[in-house]
Design a protein around this motif. Structure first.
Motif, PDB file in Angstrom:
ATOM      1  N   PRO A 188       0.719  -1.280  -0.304  1.00  0.00           N
ATOM      2  CA  PRO A 188       0.823  -0.194  -0.392  1.00  0.00           C
ATOM      3  C   PRO A 188       1.084   0.878  -0.063  1.00  0.00           C
ATOM      4  O   PRO A 188       1.854   1.025   0.240  1.00  0.00           O
ATOM      5  N   ASN A 189       0.357   2.240  -0.681  1.00  0.00           N
ATOM      6  CA  ASN A 189       1.050   3.547  -0.508  1.00  0.00           C
ATOM      7  C   ASN A 189       2.334   3.482  -1.702  1.00  0.00           C
ATOM      8  O   ASN A 189       2.931   4.598  -0.981  1.00  0.00           O
ATOM      9  N   VAL A 190       2.757   2.904  -2.086  1.00  0.00           N
ATOM     10  CA  VAL A 190       3.790   2.895  -2.885  1.00  0.00           C
ATOM     11  C   VAL A 190       3.649   3.107  -4.759  1.00  0.00           C
ATOM     12  O   VAL A 190       2.620   2.914  -4.833  1.00  0.00           O
ATOM     13  N   ASN A 191       3.875   3.412  -5.022  1.00  0.00           N
ATOM     14  CA  ASN A 191       3.764   4.405  -6.680  1.00  0.00           C
ATOM     15  C   ASN A 191       5.170   3.438  -6.972  1.00  0.00           C
ATOM     16  O   ASN A 191       6.494   3.847  -7.339  1.00  0.00           O
ATOM     17  N   PHE A 192       4.520   2.099  -7.829  1.00  0.00           N
ATOM     18  CA  PHE A 192       5.809   1.116  -8.403  1.00  0.00           C
ATOM     19  C   PHE A 192       6.506   1.884  -9.907  1.00  0.00           C
ATOM     20  O   PHE A 192       6.807   1.036 -10.067  1.00  0.00           O
ATOM     21  N   GLY A 193       5.296   2.748 -10.088  1.00  0.00           N
ATOM     22  CA  GLY A 193       5.600   3.481 -11.562  1.00  0.00           C
ATOM     23  C   GLY A 193       6.424   4.027 -11.229  1.00  0.00           C
ATOM     24  O   GLY A 193       7.557   4.689 -12.085  1.00  0.00           O
ATOM     25  N   ASN A 194       7.014   5.113 -10.126  1.00  0.00           N
ATOM     26  CA  ASN A 194       8.442   5.907  -9.476  1.00  0.00           C
ATOM     27  C   ASN A 194       9.213   5.269  -8.289  1.00  0.00           C
ATOM     28  O   ASN A 194       8.735   6.521  -7.280  1.00  0.00           O
TER      29      ASN A 194
END
Length: 280
Positions: A188-194
């Motif tokens: 959760p709350n992790v932007n794997f695109g960045n």
């Protein structure tokens, strides 16, 4: 003869373990022969359910999983299944008194994988991990303690934390496949695109806390029949985490770390020495 059919069923679950996971199979071989088949039987069941949601893209996954679930409860009720993997699993469920709550929680997480692609809150994330990993650890613990309720309750929290650690390592290792191919984002709350270094480090520190708790409060207190095999799996996943920790955050989506066969043998040898010297 029913006994022959049951022997074939057990052999099928062992074969599934050996074919799908050389690492888990190696760790299971380090368990006492008395409990080894029970762990193979659990693995076969959870692996087939996982395969439905992760691999059978050209088929009706929802229908297959519903049929799988229905067959489990029907087979448990009548005491036999013509599906050898299911047959061996219900034997283990009955022998070690594995509750329906654990099986249902596992299947609930598998169903979530059919439609849910993102876990936005810690509560959602923890519920999924409980069903997909913690309960599998608890099923195995039922086998390890062989009916000792006091020992089960003592080690329950540690078994869940170890299951969580294993699953989180898998999530981190399989980021590319989960995010880019299956369109899933578990953390959760992790932007794997960045993805940035802090996010990666927060995930790793969370896993390390799970490992530390599980080792001190669970692995060291396991019955002798189970201790070395579980310790071997723990060492394997700790080594995977160490390799993931060394990967730059910008490359984590491009890398799937592995443990080579020579390294697995090295881990086995070193773990065995520690075990024989009563260091674990």
């Amino acid at each position: 003869m029913k006994q022959l059919f049951d022997e074939v069923s057990y052999s099928c679950s062992r074969l599934v373990t050996q074919k799908y996971s050389t690492s888990f199979s190696l760790a299971t071989k380090m368990l006492s022969k008395k409990i080894r088949s029970g762990i193979y039987n659990i693995y076969g069941f959870v692996r087939f359910a996982d395969e439905i949601v992760d691999s059978f893209h050209d088929y009706d996954k929802e229908g297959l999983l519903a049929k799988f679930e229905k067959e489990y409860f029907l087979s448990k009720h009548i005491g036999i299944s013509l599906n050898p993997i299911m047959n061996s699993f219900i034997h283990t469920v009955k022998k070690y008194n594995i509750s329906d709550e654990l099986v249902q929680a596992f299947l609930k997480s598998m169903k979530a994988d059919l439609s849910k692609t993102e876990y936005q809150t810690k509560e959602e994330y923890e519920e999924y991990i409980y069903g997909s990993a913690d309960v599998v650890g608890l099923m195995c613990l039922k086998v390890f303690v062989n009916g000792n309720k006091e020992k089960y309750n003592e080690l329950k929290d540690a078994a869940q934390r170890l299951g969580s650690a294993f699953q989180k390592v898998n999530f981190l290792r399989d980021l590319k496949d989960d995010y880019q191919e299956l369109n899933r984002s578990y953390f959760p709350n992790v932007n794997f695109g960045n993805l940035d270094e802090k996010s990666k480090q927060d995930i790793i520190e969370d896993i390390e806390r799970d490992f530390e708790y599980a080792f001190k409060n669970g692995i060291l207190k396991l019955p002798v029949e189970a201790k070395f095999g579980v310790y071997m799996a723990y060492r394997y996943y700790k080594r995977l985490l160490k390799k993931l920790k060394a990967v730059h955050y910008s490359k984590i989506m491009e890398t799937r770390v592995r443990i080579s066969n020579p390294m697995k043998i090295n881990l086995l040898a070193r773990s065995y020495v520690k075990y024989k010297l009563n260091l674990i």
